[in-house]
Enzyme design. Sequence first.
Site, PDB file in Angstrom:
ATOM      1  N   CYS A   1      34.322 -28.927 -93.388  1.00 38.04           N
ATOM      2  CA  CYS A   1      33.616 -30.081 -92.844  1.00 38.04           C
ATOM      3  C   CYS A   1      33.894 -31.313 -93.694  1.00 38.04           C
ATOM      4  O   CYS A   1      33.861 -31.258 -94.927  1.00 38.04           O
ATOM      5  CB  CYS A   1      32.117 -29.795 -92.784  1.00 38.04           C
TER       6      CYS A   1
ATOM      7  N   ASP B   1      35.063 -24.159 -91.986  1.00 36.25           N
ATOM      8  CA  ASP B   1      35.208 -23.977 -90.538  1.00 36.25           C
ATOM      9  C   ASP B   1      36.323 -22.962 -90.318  1.00 36.25           C
ATOM     10  O   ASP B   1      37.493 -23.253 -90.584  1.00 36.25           O
ATOM     11  CB  ASP B   1      35.566 -25.299 -89.848  1.00 36.25           C
TER      12      ASP B   1
END
Length: 273
Positions: A179, A186
């Site tokens: 992120c 992620d």
Amino acid sequence: MPLSTSLLGKTSTYKDSYDATLLFKIPRINNRNALGINSNNLPFYGVDIWNTYELSCINKKGKPWVGVGTFYIPTDSENIVESKSFKLYLNSFNNFVVESVEELERIILQDLSNVTHAKVTGRIFPINTKIAFGVPSGKNIDALDIVCNNYGPPDNSLVEYEEVLVEEEINSNLLKSNCLVTGQPDWGSIVIKYKGKKLKHDSFLKYLISFRNYHEFAEQCAERIFTDIKNAIKPDFLSLYIVYTRRGGIDICPYRSTDKSYSLPSDKRLIRQ
């Protein structure tokens, strides 16, 4: 509004009443300009698919209802939605009284359309809906025996190709980025389908792995990968689908295609969802 004014990465209080102003928009244009993408003449079509797993409201008798939702934000939307703000927004419905699930669906779709400046579509489902797990389509390239030493920033020189024309579909479960604000990982499974010069699978896998320590929003990673492939092999056709794992009760799955009349991939959840 600048990203620094969002709630991402900050301690937040969950509101106990519906509040559409919780939705925080992020303009797509900034990242697209950096990639050389003309927002008025996009090189792709597609959607960002948002699956939401923490969705609840109350009926007129005071009884709670829970469900899951799938929402489609088109790639030509002016803005994306910052994911934590979407989570806080959805949780603001927890004590909100609605006449029906259809009313809840209508409210959410209208609010998302307002903040993204596009027509957002989608559906809300009861949680007793049966969904089977799927696997990424195409040939998996993760078993290739490669040496890796670049984990960011992404190196588009690794998008190498052979002077032979092919039509193929490949996938990898080794995509990881972080992120842009919080640094949270992620994790994604990516499917690439294309017609054009053959990608060298070993170097392309290294390219995907070069996102590992990179910080960028999921939608922007998808468009970076799409752009790097398109610039390298200049394909007759290219589609890209990334299924990200769930974080904060939401998973984001960007789909991009050069085909205006594209068909979305199977909506079966992968095992990591």
